[in-house]
Design an enzyme around this catalytic site. Structure first.
Site, PDB file in Angstrom:
ATOM      1  N   TYR A  90      -3.593  -6.199  15.131  1.00  0.00           N
ATOM      2  CA  TYR A  90      -3.555  -5.342  13.949  1.00  0.00           C
ATOM      3  C   TYR A  90      -3.060  -3.968  14.411  1.00  0.00           C
ATOM      4  CZ  TYR A  90      -5.217  -8.292  10.185  1.00  0.00           C
ATOM      5  OH  TYR A  90      -5.297  -9.245   9.206  1.00  0.00           O
TER       6      TYR A  90
ATOM      7  N   ARG B 170       0.849  -1.204   0.000  1.00  0.00           N
ATOM      8  CA  ARG B 170       0.000   0.000   0.000  1.00  0.00           C
ATOM      9  C   ARG B 170       0.876   1.243   0.000  1.00  0.00           C
ATOM     10  NH1 ARG B 170      -3.251  -3.887   2.263  1.00  0.00           N
ATOM     11  NH2 ARG B 170      -5.094  -4.180   0.949  1.00  0.00           N
TER      12      ARG B 170
ATOM     13  N   GLU C 289      -9.540 -12.758   1.425  1.00  0.00           N
ATOM     14  CA  GLU C 289     -10.456 -11.799   0.802  1.00  0.00           C
ATOM     15  C   GLU C 289     -10.441 -11.876  -0.725  1.00  0.00           C
ATOM     16  OE1 GLU C 289     -10.218  -8.284   4.122  1.00  0.00           O
ATOM     17  OE2 GLU C 289      -8.654  -8.315   2.595  1.00  0.00           O
TER      18      GLU C 289
ATOM     19  N   ASP D   9      -0.119  -6.184  -3.717  1.00  0.00           N
ATOM     20  CA  ASP D   9      -1.548  -6.004  -3.424  1.00  0.00           C
ATOM     21  C   ASP D   9      -2.178  -5.210  -4.560  1.00  0.00           C
ATOM     22  OD1 ASP D   9      -4.078  -5.747  -1.962  1.00  0.00           O
ATOM     23  OD2 ASP D   9      -2.895  -6.377  -0.236  1.00  0.00           O
TER      24      ASP D   9
ATOM     25  N   TRP E 132      -0.657  -2.956   8.492  1.00  0.00           N
ATOM     26  CA  TRP E 132      -1.171  -2.603   7.163  1.00  0.00           C
ATOM     27  C   TRP E 132      -0.966  -1.102   6.996  1.00  0.00           C
ATOM     28  CZ3 TRP E 132      -1.971  -6.766   4.376  1.00  0.00           C
ATOM     29  CH2 TRP E 132      -2.318  -7.961   5.011  1.00  0.00           C
TER      30      TRP E 132
ATOM     31  N   ASP F 168      -2.346  -1.484  12.778  1.00  0.00           N
ATOM     32  CA  ASP F 168      -2.843  -0.318  12.040  1.00  0.00           C
ATOM     33  C   ASP F 168      -4.121   0.214  12.683  1.00  0.00           C
ATOM     34  OD1 ASP F 168      -4.016  -2.772  11.226  1.00  0.00           O
ATOM     35  OD2 ASP F 168      -4.813  -1.846   9.400  1.00  0.00           O
TER      36      ASP F 168
ATOM     37  N   HIS G  94      -6.477  -9.771  -4.308  1.00  0.00           N
ATOM     38  CA  HIS G  94      -5.519  -8.686  -4.032  1.00  0.00           C
ATOM     39  C   HIS G  94      -4.495  -8.590  -5.157  1.00  0.00           C
ATOM     40  CE1 HIS G  94      -6.806  -7.485   0.020  1.00  0.00           C
ATOM     41  NE2 HIS G  94      -7.168  -8.744   0.173  1.00  0.00           N
TER      42      HIS G  94
ATOM     43  N   TRP H 245      -6.246 -14.557  11.348  1.00  0.00           N
ATOM     44  CA  TRP H 245      -6.366 -13.092  11.419  1.00  0.00           C
ATOM     45  C   TRP H 245      -7.773 -12.633  11.718  1.00  0.00           C
ATOM     46  CZ3 TRP H 245      -9.091  -9.674   8.170  1.00  0.00           C
ATOM     47  CH2 TRP H 245      -9.642 -10.238   7.012  1.00  0.00           C
TER      48      TRP H 245
END
Ligand code: ACM
Length: 478
Positions: free
Chosen positions: A371, A110, A280, A139, A421, A373, A217, A346
């Site tokens: 996490y 990212r 995802e 990603d 992230w 982030d 992704h 996760w």
């Protein structure tokens, strides 16, 4: 020395006692004598500092590294007199980690994370006796690793012309025009740079675990090579956050791509563990693609989700042939994972019980507390973050095993890992603000000798100047 004068060590060792005398030496750089012994487990060490000298015994080179990290922290408590003689506090330390996997994941996709920043992080991990740095290299918003034979991955896939400013949910919900940055974002690692980084980590006991996230992704790769995707029209490297529907198509071209990429990744990274994502992955394009539907019919698949299993099989073939272990996010549990795979738990509510149902080993990486982030305090007073809340104390109190876990479950749980992230973490200063001191708390979870929250917080008061002395930024304690 009284107990209260004991030096603060983070993470807390299993045993830390004062010895009967301190060490005074005119050459502290050569004062530590080291020996390997089979009497200690591979990662265990014993550090003894008295007037007679400083000795470090360990079960392996990894154990010696662990002991040296503690010695380094001890030296922060040394004093030097005007004749240049250094006095190091007298201690006996006996230590062994609870968990073999003591990791941090950094999202280099990212926002590109420069090599110098990763080296600094590796040093910080070693200081905390952590031993895995998982690099999320690809990603939707950026492809960051050079792959021979697929030059457009980095020529095209490593640049997004603009980036959404502000939170993606507010842009989605406002109905108004989203705001954009005016600068493109770009960056990738050459294979040479990554090989050097692997050596840098190995010298400090930190294994680099690469991740190529597939088959979802993948928008940046599809932007570079539209033939990898399911649509007739080209797509751009994704400029917003959230999950893209542009996933790999189940075609021989895409399978060859996966083979080529993973073959080169295993060549760059000697790590026993190679992460292939698996999280995802929307199936919407597969549902409406005649090619995907033909693939399903030809392979006797009854649901689109089963296509993901076929990608996992291809990845596994490459990794098995190279003698490596496949790692994937916990969605691989729904894709008939190979029995020797490792899953990273996760999603909220997932624990070792889920991995155990498939007989898989696992790493606890839960978005509940790990996490990094997520917000660390009231969002009103914090820089914009993805969401969630994971305070320093939440990290410290992480329950990586369910209450009453069986011995089998304990054996299946390899360890713990924090995730950083970077959607809302564009700069290195911000990255350090998010990581420290929560990473210090994570290291205590990983080593498994937690004392109490109050004691940890007190030790942190002495530990934070160590970070400052190394130029590492951190969030002040509340
Ligand atoms: C993940 O957060 N999608 C692993």
């Amino acid at each position: 020395m009284s107990d209260t004068a004991l030096p603060a060590i983070v993470p807390q060792p299993r045993l830390l006692h004062p010895s009967d005398s301190a060490l005074t030496t005119s050459d502290v750089a050569t004062a530590l004598s080291e020996q390997l012994t089979t009497a200690l487990a591979p990662e265990a060490y014993r550090l003894t500092v008295t007037a007679e000298g400083a000795t470090l015994a360990a079960g392996s080179e990894a154990g010696l590294r662990n002991g040296r990290a503690t010695w380094t922290q001890l030296l922060d408590h040394a004093t030097t007199d005007e004749d240049g003689r250094t006095t190091v506090p007298g201690v006996v330390v006996e230590d062994e980690p609870r968990h073999a996997w003591r990791g941090l994941m950094v999202d280099c996709a990212r926002y590109f994370t420069p090599v110098a920043e990763l080296e600094k992080l590796i040093d910080a991990l070693a200081l905390h006796r952590m031993n895995r740095l998982h690099l999320h290299l690809t990603d939707d918003q950026g492809w960051r690793v050079e792959i021979d034979g697929w030059p457009r991955l980095t020529e095209v896939g490593s640049t997004r012309p603009r980036t959404l400013a502000g939170h993606h949910r507010s842009a989605e919900n406002s109905g108004g025009e989203p705001q954009w940055t005016t600068e493109p974002h770009s960056g990738h690692y050459t294979q040479e740079e990554l090989r050097a980084l692997v050596r840098y980590g190995a010298d400090r006991g930190v294994t680099l675990v690469p991740e190529i996230d597939l088959p979802g992704h993948m928008q940046a790769a599809v932007a570079a090579y539209p033939e990898l995707g399911n649509l007739d029209q080209p797509v751009r490297v994704r400029e917003t956050w959230g999950i893209s529907e542009h996933v790999l198509a189940p075609t021989e071209t895409a399978f060859r791509f996966v083979r080529d990429v993973l073959t080169q990744v295993v060549d760059i990274f000697p790590s026993e563990w190679i992460h292939v994502g698996g999280d995802e992955c929307p199936t919407v394009e597969w549902r409406s693609s005649p090619v995907a539907q033909e693939f399903m019919a030809a392979h006797g698949l009854s649901t689109e989700r089963q296509i993901q299993r076929e990608f996992l099989k291809v990845a596994r073939e490459v990794l098995s042939a190279a003698g490596r272990t496949l790692v994937g996010w916990d969605e691989i549990l729904e894709a008939e994972p190979p029995a020797d795979a490792i899953t990273m738990l996760w999603r909220r509510g997932k624990d070792v019980t889920d991995a155990e149902q498939h007989g898989l080993r696992c790493v606890y990486a839960c978005s509940d507390t790990l996490y990094l982030d997520h917000y660390q305090a009231d969002p009103e007073h914090e820089p914009l973050a993805l969401g969630g809340r994971s305070t320093l104390e939440d990290v410290y109190r992480t329950q990586e095993l369910p209450a009453g876990a069986s011995q089998e479950q304990r054996d299946l749980l390899l360890g713990v890992q924090g995730q950083l992230w970077r959607e809302y973490v564009p700069t290195s200063e911000h990255l350090e603000y998010m990581l420290f001191p929560r990473l210090c708390a994570l290291s205590e979870v990983a080593w498994g000798h937690r004392t109490s929250w109050e004691d940890f917080r007190q030790r942190l008061q002495q530990h934070l100047p160590r970070l400052a002395a190394r130029g590492i930024g951190y969030r002040q304690l509340d």
